[in-house]
Design a protein around this motif. Structure first.
Motif, PDB file in Angstrom:
ATOM      1  N   ALA A  31       0.844  -1.197   0.000  1.00 51.85           N
ATOM      2  CA  ALA A  31       0.000   0.000   0.000  1.00 51.85           C
ATOM      3  C   ALA A  31       0.875   1.241   0.000  1.00 51.85           C
ATOM      4  CB  ALA A  31      -0.919   0.002   1.215  1.00 51.85           C
ATOM      5  N   GLY A  32       2.070   1.110   0.580  1.00 51.50           N
ATOM      6  CA  GLY A  32       2.977   2.253   0.618  1.00 51.50           C
ATOM      7  C   GLY A  32       4.101   2.009   1.602  1.00 51.50           C
ATOM      8  N   ILE A  33       4.999   2.971   1.661  1.00 50.10           N
ATOM      9  CA  ILE A  33       6.099   2.902   2.625  1.00 50.10           C
ATOM     10  C   ILE A  33       6.220   4.237   3.350  1.00 50.10           C
ATOM     11  CG2 ILE A  33       7.463   1.212   1.302  1.00 50.10           C
ATOM     12  CD1 ILE A  33       9.263   3.636   0.493  1.00 50.10           C
ATOM     13  N   VAL A  34       6.800   4.180   4.540  1.00 46.90           N
ATOM     14  CA  VAL A  34       7.233   5.395   5.245  1.00 46.90           C
ATOM     15  C   VAL A  34       8.720   5.181   5.535  1.00 46.90           C
ATOM     16  CG1 VAL A  34       6.970   6.845   7.287  1.00 46.90           C
ATOM     17  CG2 VAL A  34       4.956   5.786   6.252  1.00 46.90           C
ATOM     18  N   PRO A  35       9.601   5.920   4.884  1.00 48.19           N
ATOM     19  CA  PRO A  35      11.034   5.628   5.007  1.00 48.19           C
ATOM     20  C   PRO A  35      11.601   5.838   6.405  1.00 48.19           C
ATOM     21  CG  PRO A  35      10.595   7.022   3.102  1.00 48.19           C
ATOM     22  CD  PRO A  35       9.332   6.972   3.896  1.00 48.19           C
ATOM     23  N   GLU A  36      11.083   6.833   7.132  1.00 48.27           N
ATOM     24  CA  GLU A  36      11.636   7.095   8.463  1.00 48.27           C
ATOM     25  C   GLU A  36      10.496   7.448   9.417  1.00 48.27           C
ATOM     26  OE1 GLU A  36      15.351   9.383   8.654  1.00 48.27           O
ATOM     27  OE2 GLU A  36      15.449   9.243   6.472  1.00 48.27           O
TER      28      GLU A  36
ATOM     29  N   VAL B 290      18.231   4.252  10.002  1.00 44.90           N
ATOM     30  CA  VAL B 290      17.109   3.345  10.250  1.00 44.90           C
ATOM     31  C   VAL B 290      17.573   2.164  11.097  1.00 44.90           C
ATOM     32  CG1 VAL B 290      15.627   1.630   9.125  1.00 44.90           C
ATOM     33  CG2 VAL B 290      15.726   3.970   8.244  1.00 44.90           C
ATOM     34  N   ARG B 291      16.939   2.008  12.250  1.00 44.68           N
ATOM     35  CA  ARG B 291      17.291   0.918  13.163  1.00 44.68           C
ATOM     36  C   ARG B 291      16.691  -0.415  12.734  1.00 44.68           C
ATOM     37  NH1 ARG B 291      15.869   0.051  19.595  1.00 44.68           N
ATOM     38  NH2 ARG B 291      15.320  -2.133  19.336  1.00 44.68           N
ATOM     39  N   GLY B 292      15.494  -0.336  12.182  1.00 44.11           N
ATOM     40  CA  GLY B 292      14.831  -1.576  11.817  1.00 44.11           C
ATOM     41  C   GLY B 292      13.680  -1.333  10.868  1.00 44.11           C
ATOM     42  N   VAL B 293      13.027  -2.431  10.521  1.00 43.73           N
ATOM     43  CA  VAL B 293      11.923  -2.377   9.564  1.00 43.73           C
ATOM     44  C   VAL B 293      10.659  -2.903  10.236  1.00 43.73           C
ATOM     45  CG1 VAL B 293      11.058  -3.336   7.391  1.00 43.73           C
ATOM     46  CG2 VAL B 293      13.429  -2.560   7.560  1.00 43.73           C
ATOM     47  N   THR B 294       9.579  -2.195  10.022  1.00 43.24           N
ATOM     48  CA  THR B 294       8.270  -2.643  10.488  1.00 43.24           C
ATOM     49  C   THR B 294       7.435  -3.024   9.286  1.00 43.24           C
ATOM     50  OG1 THR B 294       8.361  -1.228  12.450  1.00 43.24           O
ATOM     51  CG2 THR B 294       6.180  -1.961  11.722  1.00 43.24           C
ATOM     52  N   ILE B 295       6.939  -4.259   9.304  1.00 41.29           N
ATOM     53  CA  ILE B 295       6.056  -4.717   8.227  1.00 41.29           C
ATOM     54  C   ILE B 295       4.644  -4.717   8.786  1.00 41.29           C
ATOM     55  CG2 ILE B 295       5.596  -6.508   6.528  1.00 41.29           C
ATOM     56  CD1 ILE B 295       8.443  -7.546   6.945  1.00 41.29           C
ATOM     57  N   SER B 296       3.830  -3.834   8.232  1.00 40.49           N
ATOM     58  CA  SER B 296       2.481  -3.636   8.746  1.00 40.49           C
ATOM     59  C   SER B 296       1.498  -3.865   7.609  1.00 40.49           C
ATOM     60  CB  SER B 296       2.377  -2.219   9.333  1.00 40.49           C
ATOM     61  OG  SER B 296       1.143  -2.022   9.978  1.00 40.49           O
ATOM     62  N   GLY B 297       0.249  -3.547   7.866  1.00 39.28           N
ATOM     63  CA  GLY B 297      -0.700  -3.882   6.804  1.00 39.28           C
ATOM     64  C   GLY B 297      -1.860  -2.935   6.707  1.00 39.28           C
ATOM     65  N   GLY B 298      -2.743  -3.748   6.018  1.00 34.16           N
ATOM     66  CA  GLY B 298      -2.762  -5.078   5.416  1.00 34.16           C
ATOM     67  C   GLY B 298      -2.308  -6.226   6.335  1.00 34.16           C
ATOM     68  N   GLU B 299      -2.222  -7.410   5.732  1.00 29.22           N
ATOM     69  CA  GLU B 299      -1.835  -8.599   6.489  1.00 29.22           C
ATOM     70  C   GLU B 299      -0.535  -9.182   5.921  1.00 29.22           C
ATOM     71  OE1 GLU B 299      -2.834 -10.362   9.380  1.00 29.22           O
ATOM     72  OE2 GLU B 299      -0.914 -11.203   8.745  1.00 29.22           O
TER      73      GLU B 299
END
Ligand code: SF4
Length: 159
Positions: A6-11, A64-73
């Protein structure tokens, strides 16, 4: 490998500890009443991204310390999300995953789906369960409702 997003937020500083690159995947079967991201529900919506392109973007952002994968599922795209998560870990960054499934459901699903198992095994923190309006609580860190839990799958001794 393709991932429908759906999209990204880089920071972002609101989707887990530290500065995080957030990937909102597209497609969700849960349809929680009161969901804040209803535009992410359609499995044919959003856009197709290459996991390799996302990894390159993350690599180019040292703060960036880490990545969050959100959703959606995320667990509906287990193969692509697990590939992304494992590549992120190779960069020395941590992985948080949101799911509308409970951890118990995911463990059952993982028995027959090694991509789900792989995504769970790469996840430092899982925030699980559907958003429940009747348990909505804006004071909870990184969660929308009190039923949702912060779980460390790696510490369960299962994976
Ligand atoms: S699981 Fe998340 S994205 Fe899916 S309907 Fe529930 S709150 Fe919305």
């Amino acid at each position: 490998m393709e991932l429908r997003i759906a999209g990204i937020v880089p920071e972002s500083v609101v989707d887990g500890p530290g500065i995080r690159f957030v990937v909102f995947v597209q497609g969700c079967p849960h349809h929680c009443p009161g969901c804040h991201n209803p535009d992410t529900h359609d499995f044919n919506g959003g856009e197709v991204a290459q996991v390799s392109d996302l990894v390159a973007q993350i690599k180019a952002l040292p703060p960036v310390r880490g990545v969050t994968i959100s959703g959606g599922e995320p667990f509906c795209q287990g193969q692509a999300c697990s590939t992304l998560a494992h590549e992120v870990k190779k960069l020395g960054k941590d992985v948080i995953v949101y799911s509308g499934y409970t951890y118990e459901q995911l463990r059952e699903m993982a028995v027959g789906d090694h991509h789900i198992q792989a995504l769970l095994s790469a996840t430092e923190i899982l925030i699980d369960g559907p958003f429940l309006q009747e348990q909505r609580d804006l004071n909870l860190p990184f969660r929308g409702s009190a039923n949702q839990r912060l779980i460390k799958p790696g510490e369960e001794g299962f994976f």
